[in-house]
Design an enzyme around this catalytic site. Structure first.
Site, PDB file in Angstrom:
ATOM      1  N   HIS A  20      23.046 -80.803  21.571  1.00 56.80           N
ATOM      2  CA  HIS A  20      23.196 -80.459  20.541  1.00 56.80           C
ATOM      3  C   HIS A  20      24.580 -80.672  19.458  1.00 56.80           C
ATOM      4  CE1 HIS A  20      25.068 -77.581  22.109  1.00 56.80           C
ATOM      5  NE2 HIS A  20      24.182 -76.875  22.745  1.00 56.80           N
ATOM      6  N   LYS A  30      31.557 -71.400  24.578  1.00 52.62           N
ATOM      7  CA  LYS A  30      30.599 -70.522  24.580  1.00 52.62           C
ATOM      8  C   LYS A  30      30.406 -70.075  26.119  1.00 52.62           C
ATOM      9  CE  LYS A  30      26.144 -69.968  23.521  1.00 52.62           C
ATOM     10  NZ  LYS A  30      25.209 -70.136  24.797  1.00 52.62           N
ATOM     11  N   HIS A  64      27.615 -80.558  22.277  1.00 58.78           N
ATOM     12  CA  HIS A  64      27.377 -81.490  23.283  1.00 58.78           C
ATOM     13  C   HIS A  64      28.369 -82.277  22.785  1.00 58.78           C
ATOM     14  CE1 HIS A  64      23.909 -79.188  24.688  1.00 58.78           C
ATOM     15  NE2 HIS A  64      24.466 -78.802  26.159  1.00 58.78           N
ATOM     16  N   TYR A  98      19.547 -81.471  26.674  1.00 62.49           N
ATOM     17  CA  TYR A  98      18.535 -81.640  25.632  1.00 62.49           C
ATOM     18  C   TYR A  98      19.761 -81.035  24.715  1.00 62.49           C
ATOM     19  CZ  TYR A  98      14.556 -79.802  23.107  1.00 62.49           C
ATOM     20  OH  TYR A  98      13.729 -80.143  22.005  1.00 62.49           O
ATOM     21  N   MET A 122      23.331 -80.148  30.585  1.00 64.30           N
ATOM     22  CA  MET A 122      22.133 -80.167  31.536  1.00 64.30           C
ATOM     23  C   MET A 122      21.247 -81.292  30.578  1.00 64.30           C
ATOM     24  SD  MET A 122      21.318 -76.785  33.231  1.00 64.30           S
ATOM     25  CE  MET A 122      21.309 -75.820  32.644  1.00 64.30           C
TER      26      MET A 122
HETATM   27  P1  AMP Z   1      24.874 -77.152  28.828  1.00 60.95           P
HETATM   28  O1  AMP Z   1      24.036 -78.424  29.108  1.00 60.95           O
HETATM   29  O2  AMP Z   1      23.976 -75.797  28.215  1.00 60.95           O
HETATM   30  O3  AMP Z   1      25.161 -76.761  30.433  1.00 60.95           O
HETATM   31  O4  AMP Z   1      26.152 -77.280  28.350  1.00 60.95           O
HETATM   32  C1  AMP Z   1      27.202 -78.272  28.471  1.00 60.95           C
HETATM   33  C2  AMP Z   1      28.561 -77.743  27.760  1.00 60.95           C
HETATM   34  O5  AMP Z   1      27.998 -78.074  26.691  1.00 60.95           O
HETATM   35  C3  AMP Z   1      28.988 -76.400  29.075  1.00 60.95           C
HETATM   36  O6  AMP Z   1      30.823 -76.803  28.840  1.00 60.95           O
HETATM   37  C4  AMP Z   1      29.431 -76.288  27.432  1.00 60.95           C
HETATM   38  O7  AMP Z   1      29.441 -74.868  27.818  1.00 60.95           O
HETATM   39  C5  AMP Z   1      28.832 -76.790  26.327  1.00 60.95           C
HETATM   40  N1  AMP Z   1      28.382 -75.800  25.055  1.00 60.95           N
HETATM   41  C6  AMP Z   1      27.329 -75.874  25.226  1.00 60.95           C
HETATM   42  N2  AMP Z   1      26.899 -75.086  23.182  1.00 60.95           N
HETATM   43  C7  AMP Z   1      28.364 -75.346  22.688  1.00 60.95           C
HETATM   44  C8  AMP Z   1      28.695 -74.942  21.851  1.00 60.95           C
HETATM   45  N3  AMP Z   1      27.644 -73.834  20.831  1.00 60.95           N
HETATM   46  N4  AMP Z   1      29.670 -75.254  21.391  1.00 60.95           N
HETATM   47  C9  AMP Z   1      31.092 -75.797  22.063  1.00 60.95           C
HETATM   48  N5  AMP Z   1      30.415 -76.035  23.504  1.00 60.95           N
HETATM   49  C10 AMP Z   1      29.163 -75.988  24.075  1.00 60.95           C
END
Ligand code: AMP
Length: 309
Positions: free
Chosen positions: A61, A176, A64, A59, A57
């Site tokens: 870090h 996570k 990702h 933003y 999604m």
């Molecule tokens: P999001 O942008 O929050 O939807 O996350 C995108 C992907 O990154 C998903 O597969 C999350 O599980 C993964 N993700 C987010 N934070 C972390 C983290 N701290 N460590 C590992 N994977 C992460």
């Protein structure tokens, strides 16, 4: 609002500067339409290239980016999608204020030598008349599914659509978001989707706080308080290593650490079977300790897998 406008103008600027759909995997490409993404995926597959995919999604870090590196290891071409999926947000959740910064994300992905960013608008994914949803039953009844009604239907639906658009051989997901990972694994298995889901361990900040785009909501004091989540995980891991297997004892200890001073409001602390997510009284094989809490207004989740060796 200003951010939304910025991203619209970027969208049209990039659309204007788009050249032919011919594939060049040396220069990172930004693709905004389903049709173009599918054509490129077909072209890559026809050439025998392996496609690795990281849905996000935005933003971004280090968590990702670690997923992107893993995808790169496994495949010839890496596609990262950036899409803040409206169907996974409840009416009282943070869709409108979810942090967005496409330019920063673009630069980070360029540095990682990502090949393609798939960056569709909401109408491209959910055009007028959209009516099809994917529900992964049972798994959605536990943990975050209890309070976030419909969240995992939104997640499964958008991920199924993204898989049909990007056509990956591998898709990397973070542990996570453990329940999300299990939902996607189950969906891929149940619907015979022809790709491999690759889990990736949680990436943490120096103090142990699991990286999350939502950490940007935390003030300095809240960030300090949020460290208690990792302290809790460490405590439970320590007790588990020392032989404790009773969920009630482990959960009680966990709650004590989480609430050792004010400022962390617990939503749940559970110990569940790592596959079904059903809560268990005693750990016998593979279990997951899952935590959801609020620090100020920010909802944070974290987990650890407890395995018999
Ligand atoms: P999001 O942008 O929050 O939807 O996350 C995108 C992907 O990154 C998903 O597969 C999350 O599980 C993964 N993700 C987010 N934070 C972390 C983290 N701290 N460590 C590992 N994977 C992460």
């Amino acid at each position: 609002m200003r951010k939304a406008l910025k991203s619209t103008s970027r969208r049209s600027k990039e659309a204007r500067s788009r050249t032919t759909p011919t594939l060049s995997i040396e220069n990172m490409r930004i693709i905004e339409t389903v049709k173009e993404m599918q054509d490129i995926a077909d072209e890559l597959r026809a050439k025998g290239k392996k496609i690795g995919f990281v849905p996000t999604m935005g933003y971004l870090h280090e968590g990702h980016l670690a997923l992107v590196r893993k995808a790169k290891e496994l495949s010839d071409v890496v596609v990262v999608s950036i899409f803040v999926n409206p169907t996974q947000f409840g009416p009282t959740e943070d869709l409108a204020k979810y942090p967005r910064d496409f330019e920063r994300d673009r630069q980070l992905l360029q540095q990682e030598k990502t090949n393609i960013i798939f960056f569709p608008g909401a109408k491209e994914i959910y055009p007028d008349g959209y009516s099809t949803y994917v529900q992964v039953r049972e798994l959605e009844d536990h943990l975050c599914g209890k309070s976030r009604t419909g969240h995992f239907v939104g997640v499964a639906t958008v991920v199924a659509k993204l898989f049909n658009i990007v056509k990956p051989h591998f898709a990397v997901f973070g542990q996570k978001d453990y329940q999300q990972l299990r939902v996607i694994e189950r969906m891929v298995k149940d619907l015979n989707m022809d790709l491999e889901v690759v889990p990736y361990p949680t990436v943490r900040e120096e103090g142990g706080l699991a990286m999350s785009s939502r950490n940007s909501y935390l003030g300095a004091e809240e960030r300090e308080k949020a460290l208690r989540i990792y302290a809790t995980i460490q405590k439970v891991e320590e007790l588990f290593k020392a032989g404790e297997r009773g969920s009630a004892v482990l959960i009680e200890e966990a709650k004590e650490v989480l609430q050792s001073s004010e400022g962390v409001e617990i939503e749940y602390v559970t110990i569940s079977d790592a596959e079904t997510l059903v809560e268990i009284d005693r750990i016998q094989h593979r279990a997951v300790l899952a935590i959801a809490c609020r620090v100020g207004k920010t909802r944070l989740i974290d987990n650890t897998i407890l395995t018999e060796v």
